[in-house]
Design a protein around this motif. Structure first.
Motif, mmCIF file in Angstrom:
data_model
loop_
_atom_site.group_PDB
_atom_site.id
_atom_site.type_symbol
_atom_site.label_atom_id
_atom_site.label_comp_id
_atom_site.label_asym_id
_atom_site.label_seq_id
_atom_site.Cartn_x
_atom_site.Cartn_y
_atom_site.Cartn_z
ATOM 1 N N THR A 31 67.652 53.983 22.762
ATOM 2 C CA THR A 31 66.597 54.912 22.355
ATOM 3 C C THR A 31 65.339 54.713 23.191
ATOM 4 O O THR A 31 64.739 55.677 23.683
ATOM 5 N N THR A 34 65.905 55.869 26.786
ATOM 6 C CA THR A 34 65.969 57.330 26.844
ATOM 7 C C THR A 34 64.579 57.948 26.755
ATOM 8 O O THR A 34 64.244 58.879 27.502
ATOM 9 N N ILE A 35 63.759 57.430 25.861
ATOM 10 C CA ILE A 35 62.410 57.971 25.688
ATOM 11 C C ILE A 35 61.563 57.715 26.932
ATOM 12 O O ILE A 35 60.814 58.589 27.384
ATOM 13 N N ILE A 37 62.604 57.338 30.025
ATOM 14 C CA ILE A 37 63.079 58.230 31.075
ATOM 15 C C ILE A 37 62.581 59.656 30.825
ATOM 16 O O ILE A 37 62.151 60.363 31.754
ATOM 17 N N SER A 38 62.616 60.082 29.553
ATOM 18 C CA SER A 38 62.154 61.429 29.215
ATOM 19 C C SER A 38 60.674 61.593 29.532
ATOM 20 O O SER A 38 60.245 62.646 30.029
ATOM 21 N N LEU A 39 59.870 60.558 29.260
ATOM 22 C CA LEU A 39 58.438 60.625 29.554
ATOM 23 C C LEU A 39 58.186 60.751 31.053
ATOM 24 O O LEU A 39 57.318 61.518 31.485
ATOM 25 N N ILE A 41 60.275 61.998 33.298
ATOM 26 C CA ILE A 41 60.709 63.327 33.723
ATOM 27 C C ILE A 41 59.707 64.393 33.283
ATOM 28 O O ILE A 41 59.375 65.317 34.046
ATOM 29 N N LEU A 42 59.191 64.257 32.035
ATOM 30 C CA LEU A 42 58.222 65.228 31.524
ATOM 31 C C LEU A 42 56.937 65.212 32.345
ATOM 32 O O LEU A 42 56.401 66.273 32.708
ATOM 33 N N THR A 262 51.459 64.924 21.648
ATOM 34 C CA THR A 262 52.819 64.725 22.156
ATOM 35 C C THR A 262 53.222 63.263 22.077
ATOM 36 O O THR A 262 54.332 62.932 21.634
ATOM 37 N N ILE A 266 56.183 61.552 19.766
ATOM 38 C CA ILE A 266 57.231 60.697 20.340
ATOM 39 C C ILE A 266 57.264 59.338 19.641
ATOM 40 O O ILE A 266 58.335 58.799 19.341
ATOM 41 N N THR A 270 60.351 57.923 17.526
ATOM 42 C CA THR A 270 60.969 56.623 17.818
ATOM 43 C C THR A 270 61.033 55.758 16.569
ATOM 44 O O THR A 270 62.055 55.098 16.297
#
Length: 293
Positions: A31, A34-35, A37-39, A41-42, A262, A266, A270
């Protein structure tokens, strides 16, 4: 003649505990990764989109602009970064208060209604279509009606946020309660259990994955509902200040508010995931899954 030594219950318990702990840590680790990596990419997508669109730098702020607004002194602004962060924190407290009312109210309401739908089947046939019909009405159109009926205040904020939380939880909880295997129901009835016994002993554990899947949606949904209420009807919280910032052409504050809400969403997402992992571990890593096999 060779004999096979029986496995002690202590060894089995230790093995199960190790397996559960490993599953919990693995899920938490996945988790977090993933978060993160998402941050990344965002943030990269945000920057690339602004550059690709050649957006006006006065209105469209990059991630670096937001960082400077929050932490670096700007000679064009009379407010120090520390004061800006303090103001945003105070606004965030108001928004979290409004979101908490809607979040708790939506959860309590959806759990109660889902239990009633499950235990009294005709109620679901009569009212679930109505609930789905209400769900299709845009919240932006429903909010003024709620405001006219309830007036201004925390009750209206909670109701608007509760609407966002209520419907996804209701549908998924009802589906989870219905997912109980017939073998489990028959077993409880053989031992004299009633509908409530089935609900507490089997249906609740079975519905936990459905419940937490909806909770992950409900957390940002409650924040959205709170900010919508503040944006439409008040000058309070992060949502209410957006109108004032737009009037003053304070686009740095607008983008900072977007980033703050945001990040908060998140963080709570989490936390919800961690709670889900801990709760499901109580029933084992396969809680809610084996009943479908």
């Amino acid at each position: 003649m060779a004999t096979i030594a029986p496995t002690s219950s202590g060894s089995v318990s230790t093995s199960n505990a190790v397996e559960t702990t490993r599953w919990v840590l693995g899920r938490i680790g996945r988790t977090v990764v993933t978060i993160l990596i998402s941050l990344v990419i965002l943030t990269a997508g945000w920057w690339v989109a602004l550059k690709a669109l050649n957006a006006n730098a006065f209105i469209a702020k990059t991630p670096l602009d937001v960082v400077k607004y929050l932490f670096v002194k700007n000679p064009l602004l009379t407010t120090a970064p520390s004061d800006i962060r303090h103001i945003l924190w105070q606004l965030l407290e108001v928004t979290l208060y409004h979101a908490a009312i809607g979040f708790v109210g939506g959860i309590v309401g959806s759990v109660i209604v889902a239990i009633l739908f499950t235990m009294i089947r005709p109620l679901e046939f009569m009212f679930m279509p109505l609930a789905m019909l209400l769900r299709t009405v845009p919240l932006l159109a429903m909010a003024p009606v709620i405001y006219l009926v309830l007036g201004n205040g925390a009750l209206t904020a909670g109701f608007i946020g509760g609407v966002v939380v209520f419907f996804p939880l209701l549908v998924n909880l009802t589906l989870g309660f219905r997912s109980v295997s017939q073998q489990s129901v028959d077993l409880i009835r053989v031992y004299g259990g009633n509908r409530w016994t089935i609900m507490t002993k089997v249906a609740f554990p079975t519905a936990l994955p459905h419940f937490f899947a909806s909770m992950r949606i409900a957390v940002p949904g409650a924040l959205t509902g709170a900010m919508l209420y503040e944006w439409l009807f008040t000058f309070q919280g992060l949502g209410g200040v957006i109108n004032q910032a737009k009037t003053n052409s304070n686009y740095g504050q607008i983008w900072a508010i977007v980033v703050v809400i945001t990040v908060v969403a998140i963080v709570f997402y989490t936390i919800t995931t961690f709670i889900e992992t801990a709760v499901l571990a109580k029933w084992g890593p396969n809680a809610g899954k084996s009943i479908n096999k």
